[in-house]
Design an enzyme around this catalytic site. Structure first.
Site, PDB file in Angstrom:
ATOM      1  NE  ARG A 113      21.245  26.342  10.091  1.00  0.00           N
ATOM      2  CZ  ARG A 113      20.763  26.048   8.873  1.00  0.00           C
ATOM      3  NH1 ARG A 113      20.259  24.859   8.625  1.00  0.00           N
ATOM      4  NH2 ARG A 113      20.762  26.968   7.943  1.00  0.00           N
ATOM      5  CE  LYS A 135      32.732  30.649  29.895  1.00  0.00           C
ATOM      6  NZ  LYS A 135      33.799  31.464  30.529  1.00  0.00           N
ATOM      7  CD  GLU A 177      41.759  26.542  35.102  1.00  0.00           C
ATOM      8  OE1 GLU A 177      41.055  27.241  35.853  1.00  0.00           O
ATOM      9  OE2 GLU A 177      42.148  26.931  33.982  1.00  0.00           O
ATOM     10  CE  LYS A 215      33.634  25.033  34.341  1.00  0.00           C
ATOM     11  NZ  LYS A 215      34.633  25.139  33.310  1.00  0.00           N
ATOM     12  CD  GLU A 225      31.905  34.189  32.075  1.00  0.00           C
ATOM     13  OE1 GLU A 225      32.228  33.008  31.919  1.00  0.00           O
ATOM     14  OE2 GLU A 225      32.640  35.145  31.814  1.00  0.00           O
ATOM     15  NE  ARG A 229      30.879  29.187  32.867  1.00  0.00           N
ATOM     16  CZ  ARG A 229      30.606  28.252  31.988  1.00  0.00           C
ATOM     17  NH1 ARG A 229      29.375  28.036  31.610  1.00  0.00           N
ATOM     18  NH2 ARG A 229      31.559  27.527  31.457  1.00  0.00           N
ATOM     19  CG  ASN A 233      36.220  34.625  34.124  1.00  0.00           C
ATOM     20  OD1 ASN A 233      36.609  33.682  33.445  1.00  0.00           O
ATOM     21  ND2 ASN A 233      35.049  35.214  33.932  1.00  0.00           N
ATOM     22  CG  HIS A 236      41.179  32.611  34.056  1.00  0.00           C
ATOM     23  ND1 HIS A 236      41.376  32.038  35.288  1.00  0.00           N
ATOM     24  CD2 HIS A 236      41.165  31.568  33.169  1.00  0.00           C
ATOM     25  CE1 HIS A 236      41.462  30.712  35.156  1.00  0.00           C
ATOM     26  NE2 HIS A 236      41.341  30.404  33.880  1.00  0.00           N
ATOM     27  CG  HIS A 240      42.720  34.305  29.453  1.00  0.00           C
ATOM     28  ND1 HIS A 240      41.349  34.348  29.573  1.00  0.00           N
ATOM     29  CD2 HIS A 240      43.047  32.997  29.296  1.00  0.00           C
ATOM     30  CE1 HIS A 240      40.871  33.107  29.515  1.00  0.00           C
ATOM     31  NE2 HIS A 240      41.875  32.274  29.355  1.00  0.00           N
ATOM     32  CG  HIS A 255      44.942  27.854  30.553  1.00  0.00           C
ATOM     33  ND1 HIS A 255      44.466  29.048  30.066  1.00  0.00           N
ATOM     34  CD2 HIS A 255      44.092  27.493  31.550  1.00  0.00           C
ATOM     35  CE1 HIS A 255      43.368  29.392  30.722  1.00  0.00           C
ATOM     36  NE2 HIS A 255      43.118  28.460  31.629  1.00  0.00           N
TER      37      HIS A 255
HETATM   38  N1  LIG Z   1      35.898  25.386  28.093  1.00  0.00           N
HETATM   39  C1  LIG Z   1      36.301  25.748  29.274  1.00  0.00           C
HETATM   40  O1  LIG Z   1      35.499  26.004  30.176  1.00  0.00           O
HETATM   41  C2  LIG Z   1      37.768  25.840  29.549  1.00  0.00           C
HETATM   42  C3  LIG Z   1      38.226  25.966  30.866  1.00  0.00           C
HETATM   43  C4  LIG Z   1      39.595  26.008  31.093  1.00  0.00           C
HETATM   44  C5  LIG Z   1      40.482  25.918  30.012  1.00  0.00           C
HETATM   45  N2  LIG Z   1      39.991  25.811  28.748  1.00  0.00           N
HETATM   46  C6  LIG Z   1      40.894  25.713  27.598  1.00  0.00           C
HETATM   47  O2  LIG Z   1      41.638  24.494  27.697  1.00  0.00           O
HETATM   48  C7  LIG Z   1      42.875  24.645  27.001  1.00  0.00           C
HETATM   49  C8  LIG Z   1      43.976  24.072  27.826  1.00  0.00           C
HETATM   50  O3  LIG Z   1      43.703  22.710  28.074  1.00  0.00           O
HETATM   51  P1  LIG Z   1      44.854  21.645  28.274  1.00  0.00           P
HETATM   52  O4  LIG Z   1      45.818  22.156  29.258  1.00  0.00           O
HETATM   53  O5  LIG Z   1      44.171  20.361  28.528  1.00  0.00           O
HETATM   54  O6  LIG Z   1      45.617  21.709  26.864  1.00  0.00           O
HETATM   55  P2  LIG Z   1      45.846  20.706  25.631  1.00  0.00           P
HETATM   56  O7  LIG Z   1      44.598  20.160  25.116  1.00  0.00           O
HETATM   57  O8  LIG Z   1      46.725  21.449  24.705  1.00  0.00           O
HETATM   58  O9  LIG Z   1      46.678  19.499  26.267  1.00  0.00           O
HETATM   59  C9  LIG Z   1      47.969  19.748  26.764  1.00  0.00           C
HETATM   60  C10 LIG Z   1      49.037  18.848  26.113  1.00  0.00           C
HETATM   61  O10 LIG Z   1      48.939  17.561  26.668  1.00  0.00           O
HETATM   62  C11 LIG Z   1      48.838  16.574  25.611  1.00  0.00           C
HETATM   63  N3  LIG Z   1      48.033  15.515  26.186  1.00  0.00           N
HETATM   64  C12 LIG Z   1      46.716  15.542  26.480  1.00  0.00           C
HETATM   65  N4  LIG Z   1      46.363  14.445  27.168  1.00  0.00           N
HETATM   66  C13 LIG Z   1      47.473  13.690  27.281  1.00  0.00           C
HETATM   67  C14 LIG Z   1      47.748  12.453  27.921  1.00  0.00           C
HETATM   68  N5  LIG Z   1      46.804  11.824  28.640  1.00  0.00           N
HETATM   69  N6  LIG Z   1      49.005  11.942  27.839  1.00  0.00           N
HETATM   70  C15 LIG Z   1      49.973  12.637  27.173  1.00  0.00           C
HETATM   71  N7  LIG Z   1      49.791  13.816  26.589  1.00  0.00           N
HETATM   72  C16 LIG Z   1      48.544  14.346  26.646  1.00  0.00           C
HETATM   73  C17 LIG Z   1      48.231  17.329  24.471  1.00  0.00           C
HETATM   74  O11 LIG Z   1      48.555  16.721  23.257  1.00  0.00           O
HETATM   75  C18 LIG Z   1      48.896  18.696  24.605  1.00  0.00           C
HETATM   76  O12 LIG Z   1      50.178  18.652  24.057  1.00  0.00           O
HETATM   77  C19 LIG Z   1      43.025  26.121  26.722  1.00  0.00           C
HETATM   78  O13 LIG Z   1      42.805  26.328  25.341  1.00  0.00           O
HETATM   79  C20 LIG Z   1      41.919  26.792  27.540  1.00  0.00           C
HETATM   80  O14 LIG Z   1      41.433  27.950  26.933  1.00  0.00           O
HETATM   81  C21 LIG Z   1      38.670  25.768  28.503  1.00  0.00           C
HETATM   82 ZN   LIG Z   2      41.537  28.458  33.043  1.00  0.00          ZN
END
Ligand SMILES: NC(=O)c1ccc[n+]([C@@H]2O[C@H](COP(=O)([O-])OP(=O)(O)OC[C@H]3O[C@@H](n4cnc5c(N)ncnc54)[C@H](O)[C@@H]3O)[C@@H](O)[C@H]2O)c1
Ligand SMILES: [Zn+2]
Length: 355
Positions: A113, A135, A177, A215, A225, A229, A233, A236, A240, A255
């Site tokens: 939990r 999120k 972003e 943000k 949201e 918020r 999007n 997106h 998406h 992404h």
């Molecule tokens: N929660 C939210 O509000 C929110 C907002 C935007 C995006 N997201 C989510 O975030 C995700 C995308 O995030 P991302 O682009 O960070 O993806 P990710 O976590 O997959 O990282 C991208 C790649 O970079 C590598 N990596 C990470 N840090 C590194 C570093 N410092 N040096 C070398 N390699 C590194 C990772 O292993 C991966 O291969 C999506 O799933 C998306 O839905 C969430």
């Molecule tokens: Zn995004």
């Protein structure tokens, strides 16, 4: 160090965050500390993390990338937590990008939990956006982030030097972003962003604080949201769908790369069906094409993209929901658009010439 204070937690940004981090751990007296990494952050970020702080922690390592942001990997994380006898006084540190942050936060918040977690974002995307706002979640049945919840971390620590090992394509993905932040809320910020020539960690670090402030402003006004918020999007709804579709092909998009396409299409919708000026559409389109080139949409994919958009969490009353731009720096939520219009926007993108 800069500190951004939200209602429930703080974000620490800078090269000198480590004393504050050590202080927090000392105060909380966690019974166990676990660090979640993926294969890349385990190799590239964990040594840097350890060089800055001496911690007795268990490491949980998972495979890297969006295709692993699913229930199977979550089960492996819960399994490792069980094996390490994680109790409710334990802490999970999410050391990685948005996938690690979203899925690690999801696993921590549901394990027994809910146990505490701290976000240690290591990609530009997660440093400027994903690590803030609460999120959390995973992908399910090919629908992105369709299982999840809202929960806040104990703190977010942003250490810009992690970006030095990030591949260029990932850095550029995170920049999408930042572009979005300027387009939706701050025309002056967009002007600074659209001057960017070279995308390297040193130059991009200056965008971390302004993007985080945007943000913070948005998620504090509307944490769940209900209204404002949804501005986040922008790009997106279509983005998406493009991302989910491409994930199943042999040319997946990151992404931010998919969101870049989404922002061009949704800027076109904003021009065609709303009041965005043609000159603004052109500057958005030109800048995004300059940075991202023009990945082709798969021929024959439009119907499937529409089907994916129909699954979007933002939709209400079976209408596909968009955030559109009135002008650069001024977004309006809860706009709808018919299928023909959406197909038109995809056609606009298809017809563009790569820069
Ligand atoms: N929660 C939210 O509000 C929110 C907002 C935007 C995006 N997201 C989510 O975030 C995700 C995308 O995030 P991302 O682009 O960070 O993806 P990710 O976590 O997959 O990282 C991208 C790649 O970079 C590598 N990596 C990470 N840090 C590194 C570093 N410092 N040096 C070398 N390699 C590194 C990772 O292993 C991966 O291969 C999506 O799933 C998306 O839905 C969430
Ligand atoms: Zn995004």
């Amino acid at each position: 160090m800069n500190i951004i204070t939200l209602k429930d937690y703080r974000i620490f940004v800078g090269e000198d965050i480590w004393t504050e981090f050590a202080y927090l751990l000392e105060q909380r007296k966690y019974s166990r500390i676990l660090i979640l990494v993926d294969e890349n952050t385990g190799r590239d970020c964990l040594p840097l993390f350890r060089a800055n702080i001496n911690l007795n922690a268990h490491i949980i390592e998972i495979p890297a990338g969006e295709p692993h942001k699913n229930i199977k990997t979550s089960q492996a994380i819960w399994q490792a937590m069980m094996e390490h006898e994680t109790d409710r006084r334990s802490l999970l540190i999410n050391l990685g990008g948005g996938v690690i942050g979203d899925m690690g936060g999801f696993c921590a918040s549901t394990f027994k939990r809910g146990i505490d977690f701290i976000q240690f974002p290591t990609t530009l995307l997660s440093q400027v956006d994903a690590s803030v706002g609460g999120k959390l979640g995973i992908d399910f049945n090919h629908i992105k982030n369709s299982i999840g919840l809202f929960a806040n971390p104990q703190a977010v620590f942003i250490y810009p030097p992690f970006l030095d090992s990030l591949p260029y394509r990932e850095l550029r993905s995170g920049f999408a972003e930042i572009i979005k932040h300027g387009l939706i809320l701050d025309e002056k910020y967009w002007s600074a962003i659209s001057q960017a020539e070279e995308l390297n960690p040193q130059d991009l670090t200056r965008f971390i604080l302004p993007s985080l402030s945007i943000k913070k402003h948005v998620v504090e006004e509307d944490p769940y949201e209900k209204g404002l918020r949804k501005v986040l999007n922008f790009g997106h709804t279509i983005g998406h769908a493009v991302e989910s579709y491409a994930l199943e092909t042999d040319t997946p998009l990151l992404h931010g790369e998919a969101i870049a396409i989404g922002m061009i299409c949704e800027a076109w919708l904003s021009y065609k069906f709303f009041v965005l000026k043609q000159s603004e559409l052109k500057s958005i389109t030109d800048f995004i094409l300059k940075i991202y080139g023009k990945p082709a949409l798969h021929p024959g994919s439009f119907d499937q993209l529409i089907a994916l958009m129909r699954q979007d969490k933002k939709n209400e009353h079976e209408q596909i929901n968009f955030t559109l731009l009135k002008s650069i720096g001024n977004a309006v939520v809860n706009q709808t658009c018919g299928v023909d219009g959406i197909i038109g926007s995809l056609g606009y993108y298809e017809g563009l010439q790569a820069k």
